[in-house]
Structure formats: C-alpha cells, structure tokens
Design an enzyme around this catalytic site. Structure first.
Site: not given
Length: 282
Positions: A17, A97, A99, A145, A193
């Site tokens: 990512e 969590r 991101n 995202n 995303d």
C-alpha cells in the site's frame, strides 16, 4: 494508448500500500500493512531497505525533519532519522487499525482508519496537525483509503472504498466541507482504493479487484486506463526523475491463486507529470 507497465520491485507483500515519493532521498516509500513492514526503493541504484514495525502499518510518509510519520494499529507514530520511535497520537481502539494516509499541502497528515472486520461506519478520517492535535471528520467512514489535493489546493479528493465513490471536498485552510460525489464507479470495475492527483489536476485511482488504474479528468470524465496483470492494485503515486513515472502497489491477501506478481511494486514509465509532495511538518 495504454501505457506499458514494468516491475519495479518483485515482492510478495500481503497488502502492499501507499507508494510515496521522497524527493529528499530520491526513494519511493511503501508499506506492507499486514506484514508490518516499511519498504524503500531507489530507482537510480536499485537499492532497497525493509524496516519492521511493531504493529500493522497503514501508511508511511516522509517528515520535514527526516524520518517518517506512520499510521499504526493504535495511532500515529514518528520515526526519527536515527530510527528512534515515539507516539504522536496514541488512541487504541479495539478491532481498528490505521489504513491509507496523505500529507496535505499545509504539512498536516490526513490519517484514515478501518476496522479489521470492515464493519460499516467503524472507520474514520482525521487531520493530524504537526503538534499532534486531532480533528476527526464527522462524516461516516468504513474503509478509509485514497486522499489527495488539486494542484491549487482548493479541493480534496477522498475514497471510502465501500461507497464505490471518489468524493471531493472544498478546502478552506485546515477545514474541509461540501463533500459531494466526484465519480461514482460502476459495478464490474472493481473497488476504488488509493489515489494520486497529477499536475493537470487529473485523478488516478487504483482499483482493488479491478486489475487496473484509471485516470479521471478534473470534470470527472474517465480518459485513461492502465490495465495490470494483478487483480488487486491498491494505490499509486508519481515518482522518479521529473515525477513522470507512476508507481503502483499491489496485494495478494485473500486470493486463492494470486498472480506471481501480486504483492510486487509495479511502475508505468513516463505516465504523466506528478505533483511535488509535501513532507509531514511534525
């Protein structure tokens, strides 16, 4: 014309990512969230580094003072240039969590979170100031995202993946308002995303389960598709000389038969012109 992709780093990241170009070092930074690793890659020399973090790491961005700001399971942390770690914001929430994240033109970090079970409304998007002050966006968020800004800094683009939308806000100093759809993604194209914005104000979006990166003009019109061999590209960013090369992170998590390049860092040479990034001011 469809650009040709290449392999920048052959890797087996579970959930690659957040590619980010660091002009101070001439390196690309990216993370493997579920393996708790921060990677760097120098395209001029091919040199790579890998740093382990003690928690799942959603994003890693360069700091103006050197080192990195990271979004972890339990909040936002700082790595100094010598590797020393400290918490900037320590707010553990069970089952949640960090991101994706991005640094705004004013040097603040916009940090997203999500629940591991992806429960609706269980995530958040927050502005983290350099002094650690946190302002949470009141809008509902599930899987936070991609985030990015127009070249003049007056618009902020944002993706909450399950909405199947790329949204846009008006920016007024540290505040954002007027959230509205910029693009609504049709079923069959995958899930939006990570994103980046280029020097022409076009928005490039990686599509999870869509095997592609798509570019949208400032008026929301799709005008370019980069088809990829992997099913789950996760995010994209411009880097390299002149910020002309588009780097794409990818994932292999959840796939029964992932492509051999799933989890690798891909690159589309000479894809366009990126915008210079801003390091975190903290």
């Amino acid at each position: 014309m469809t650009p040709v992709w290449e392999v920048a780093v052959r890797e087996r990241a579970e959930l690659g990512e957040g590619p980010t170009w660091d002009p101070a070092t001439g390196r690309l930074i990216w993370v493997d969230i579920l393996s708790a690793r921060v990677h760097t890659y120098d395209p001029a020399t091919g040199r790579r580094t890998v740093m382990a973090t003690e928690q799942h790491v959603g994003a890693a961005k360069p700091r103006a003072s050197g080192g990195l700001v990271v979004t972890l399971r339990d909040g936002t942390g700082l790595y100094d240039a010598d590797g020393a770690f400290s918490w900037l914001v320590h707010e553990p929430v069970p089952g949640r969590r960090g991101n994706d994240a991005a640094v705004a033109p004013d040097g603040a970090l916009w940090a997203g979170t999500m629940r591991y079970d992806e429960r609706q409304g269980g995530g958040s998007l927050s502005r983290v100031a350099p002094d650690g002050t946190v302002a949470v966006l009141p809008d509902a968020v599930t899987v936070s995202n991609g985030t990015g800004w127009s070249p003049d800094g007056t618009l902020m683009y944002y993706i909450d993946t399950p909405t199947r939308r790329i949204d846009v806000f008006d920016v007024d100093g540290p505040r954002v308002a007027g959230r509205r759809p910029f693009v609504t993604v049709e079923p069959g194209h995958g899930w939006p995303d990570g994103l980046t914005v280029d020097a022409d104000g076009c928005v490039w979006v990686a599509f999870w389960d869509g095997a592609a990166v798509r570019r949208y003009t400032p008026d929301g019109r799709p005008d370019r598709v980069v088809e990829l061999p992997v099913r789950r590209p996760t995010a994209c960013a411009f880097g390299g000389p002149g910020l002309r090369d588009l780097y794409v992170s990818t994932a292999r998590t959840g796939l029964d038969a992932p492509h051999p390049l799933s989890g690798s860092l891909l690159v589309v040479p000479d894809a366009g012109y990126g915008l210079p990034g801003t390091p975190f001011a903290g």
